[in-house]
Design a protein around this motif. Structure first.
Motif, short mmCIF file in Angstrom:
data_model
loop_
_atom_site.label_atom_id
_atom_site.label_comp_id
_atom_site.label_asym_id
_atom_site.label_seq_id
_atom_site.Cartn_x
_atom_site.Cartn_y
_atom_site.Cartn_z
N ILE A 202 0.84 -1.21 0.00
CA ILE A 202 0.00 0.00 0.00
C ILE A 202 0.88 1.26 0.00
O ILE A 202 0.61 2.23 -0.72
N LEU A 203 1.96 1.23 0.77
CA LEU A 203 2.88 2.38 0.78
C LEU A 203 3.48 2.60 -0.61
O LEU A 203 3.51 3.72 -1.12
N ALA A 204 3.96 1.52 -1.21
CA ALA A 204 4.59 1.64 -2.53
C ALA A 204 3.56 2.08 -3.57
O ALA A 204 3.86 2.85 -4.50
N GLN A 205 2.33 1.61 -3.41
CA GLN A 205 1.27 1.96 -4.34
C GLN A 205 1.01 3.47 -4.33
O GLN A 205 0.76 4.08 -5.37
N ARG A 206 1.09 4.07 -3.15
CA ARG A 206 0.90 5.53 -3.07
C ARG A 206 1.99 6.23 -3.87
O ARG A 206 1.73 7.21 -4.57
N ILE A 207 3.23 5.74 -3.76
CA ILE A 207 4.33 6.39 -4.49
C ILE A 207 4.12 6.22 -6.00
O ILE A 207 4.26 7.17 -6.76
N SER A 208 3.75 5.01 -6.41
CA SER A 208 3.51 4.81 -7.85
C SER A 208 2.33 5.65 -8.33
O SER A 208 2.33 6.13 -9.47
N SER A 209 1.35 5.85 -7.48
CA SER A 209 0.20 6.67 -7.88
C SER A 209 0.64 8.11 -8.13
O SER A 209 0.31 8.71 -9.15
N ILE A 210 1.41 8.67 -7.20
CA ILE A 210 1.82 10.07 -7.37
C ILE A 210 2.82 10.17 -8.52
O ILE A 210 2.82 11.16 -9.27
N ASN A 211 3.65 9.14 -8.71
CA ASN A 211 4.61 9.18 -9.82
C ASN A 211 3.89 9.08 -11.17
O ASN A 211 4.30 9.73 -12.14
N ALA A 212 2.80 8.31 -11.21
CA ALA A 212 2.01 8.25 -12.44
C ALA A 212 1.44 9.64 -12.73
O ALA A 212 1.43 10.10 -13.88
N LEU A 213 1.00 10.32 -11.68
CA LEU A 213 0.45 11.67 -11.87
C LEU A 213 1.55 12.65 -12.28
O LEU A 213 1.30 13.61 -13.02
N SER A 214 2.79 12.40 -11.81
CA SER A 214 3.89 13.32 -12.14
C SER A 214 4.10 13.38 -13.65
O SER A 214 4.44 14.42 -14.21
N ALA A 215 3.88 12.25 -14.33
CA ALA A 215 4.05 12.22 -15.78
C ALA A 215 3.00 13.12 -16.44
O ALA A 215 3.30 13.84 -17.41
#
Ligand code: NAD
Ligand code: UGA
Length: 466
Positions: free
Chosen positions: A227-240
């Protein structure tokens, strides 16, 4: 009735076993704690002035307790025989070959210790899984212990996963959000659970000691990291999306995080997450899902890793495209090699992935990290199995003693770890020393881009459009 724990053994003197059991010794002067390991160099380092791992505040605790109620030793059998309670805190890496290669956790070391405990124990023990393991590992440990031990001995297995993060381990251990202890719900299991709660209750409020079943406890550890890693991937997806639209990822994260249902933590966009566990534990969860014939569940979690790989690659490609589509023979400074600040750990560090990409593009790379030894950087950048690669690495990569040295004469600077010292470098002096146009690629979103632009830099920050 719960046993009163007087002697604890911890098998595995690594990033988890060392700090965790040092904290127990520190908070429980009435308990004797012995941390053992097969790696004699590591044990020697724990007994020396230079501890084998860097962790703020660790040295003070170790020095205060070492030789009093905290011991580091290679005599594993003696520690097992003497202990009432044994933590198993060995590594559980992703399997490299065989069934589940690339996904499943390798339980070889856990099983080896379990068999060791069974064969040498002369009294009953509480055996605690501290390592991160697949759901139902405790069942296998119990079977091994019961099948191989002397008659009349009892082994109660508990799951007590560790939630500390590197760089903040001592604070996390001193003030945990919760301590999780899983047991078989039998009267004996509950008594063992109560014994371990009593140990933690020396410094952790009892209401923060959560007791659950074994399988929930094991799965919770994988779930929390996923769940922690998923939050980072979510914000990184938005960064693109931000980079293309001109939205600012920090503004988006801040505004989303103010929603109390979302919360502000773990929404910092970056060049990608690293560390020994996020990827390993998610792969483990993917493998578990596939083994249980739940392919949609497996795909869901796998995507968290796919996004992370994409983020690292995307960053490296941005560097190349910004530098007029070639970095051949160009000097690139890499600031930060550890997977996060305040640790010397480089396991799965995004910095290594980005540097490997730069190597393939034939750049000259000068790396500076305040805590990672030169030897480790070369080791991480050498492709395993490639003949003479280490010679080639030395031709392409220089490890520097300061950020200034790494940046002098460079054409581009990549900030890949969020070390505080990078924020306060003499950026004007760095600019003056660089080839022009001087470029900075902030992979951690820690620099004041406006100030750098005033100096004359061209600046790229993750998740910020131009
Ligand atoms: P590590 O590699 O730093 O340490 C493990 C140690 O166990 C090594 O020193 C190794 O020599 C020793 N060991 C292996 N087999 C042994 C044996 N049979 N007998 C005695 N010693 C043996 O690993 P780590 O980072 O401390 O992680 C340990 C476990 O904790 C893993 O399962 C990991 O997933 C989990 N975990 C790690 C972190 C973290 O921040 N690193 C946090 C939470 C959980
Ligand atoms: C993580 C968890 O936070 C711990 O709770 C867990 O015990 C541990 O894994 C484990 O099981 O090993 P750790 O990997 O030490 O701890 O460090 P984190 O602070 O979680 O950072 C992991 C990576 O994510 C780092 O590369 C960090 O830079 C990155 N990160 C973190 C981001 O990119 N953005 C964020 O908002 C937070």
């Amino acid at each position: 009735t719960p046993v009163q724990v007087k002697k604890i053994a911890c098998i595995g003197a690594g990033y988890v076993g060392g700090p965790t059991c040092s904290m127990i010794a520190h908070k429980c002067p009435h308990i004797q704690v012995t941390i053992v390991d097969v790696n004699a160099d590591r044990i020697n380092a724990w007994n020396s002035d230079t501890l084998p791992i860097y962790e703020p505040g660790l040295e003070e605790i170790v020095k205060a307790c070492r030789g009093k109620n905290l011991f580091f030793d290679t005599d594993i059998d003696k520690a097992i025989v003497e202990a009432d309670l044994i933590f198993v805190s060995v590594n559980t890496p992703t399997k490299k070959s065989g069934v589940g290669a690339g996904y499943a956790a390798d339980l070889f070391y856990v099983e080896l210790c379990t068999r060791r405990i069974a064969s040498v124990a002369t009294s009953s023990k509480i055996v605690v899984e501290k390592s991160t393991v697949p759901c139902r590992t405790a069942q296998s440990m119990r079977t091994i212990l019961e099948a191989n031990s002397r008659p009349g001995l009892r082994f109660d297995i508990l799951s007590n996963p560790e939630f500390l993060a590197e760089g903040t381990a001592i604070n996390d251990l001193a003030h945990p959000d919760r301590v999780l202890i899983g047991s078989l719900g039998t009267p004996e299991g509950r008594a063992a659970q109560a014994s371990l709660v009593d140990v933690y209750a020396n410094w952790v409020p009892r209401e923060k000691c959560i007791t659950t079943g074994l399988w929930s406890s094991e799965l919770t550890k994988l779930a929390a990291n996923a769940i922690l890693a998923q939050r980072i991937s979510s914000i990184n997806a938005l960064s693109a999306i931000c980079e293309v639209t001109g939205a600012d990822v920090d503004e988006v994260a801040y505004a989303c995080g103010l929603d109390s249902r979302i919360g502000p933590k773990f929404l910092k966009s970056s060049v990608g997450f690293g560390g020994s566990c996020f990827q390993k534990d998610i792969l483990n969860l993917v493998y578990l899902s596939e083994s249980l014939h739940l392919p949609e569940v497996a795909d869901y979690w796998r995507q968290v890793i796919t996004m992370n790989e994409y983020q690292k690659r995307r960053f490296a490609q941005t560097v190349v495209s910004s530098m007029f589509n070639t970095i051949t023979n160009k000097k690139l400074a890499v600031l930060g090699f550890a997977f996060k600040k305040d640790t010397g750990d480089t396991r799965e560090t995004p910095s290594a992935t980005v540097c490997r990409f730069f190597r393939q593009e034939s750049a000259k790379i000068s790396v500076y990290d305040p805590k990672v030894p030169e030897k480790q950087i070369f080791l991480d950048l050498t492709e395993p199995g490639v003949v003479d690669d280490s010679e080639q690495v030395k031709k392409q990569v220089t490890v520097c003693k300061s950020a200034m040295e790494a940046c002098t004469g460079a054409e581009g600077i990549c900030v890949l770890t969020e070390w505080d010292e990078f924020k306060t470098l003499d950026w004007s002096a760095i600019y003056a020393s660089m080839a022009k146009p001087a470029m900075v690629f902030d992979g951690r979103g820690i620099l004041d881009a406006d100030k750098l632009r005033e100096i004359g830099f061209k600046v790229f920050s993750i998740g910020k459009g131009v």
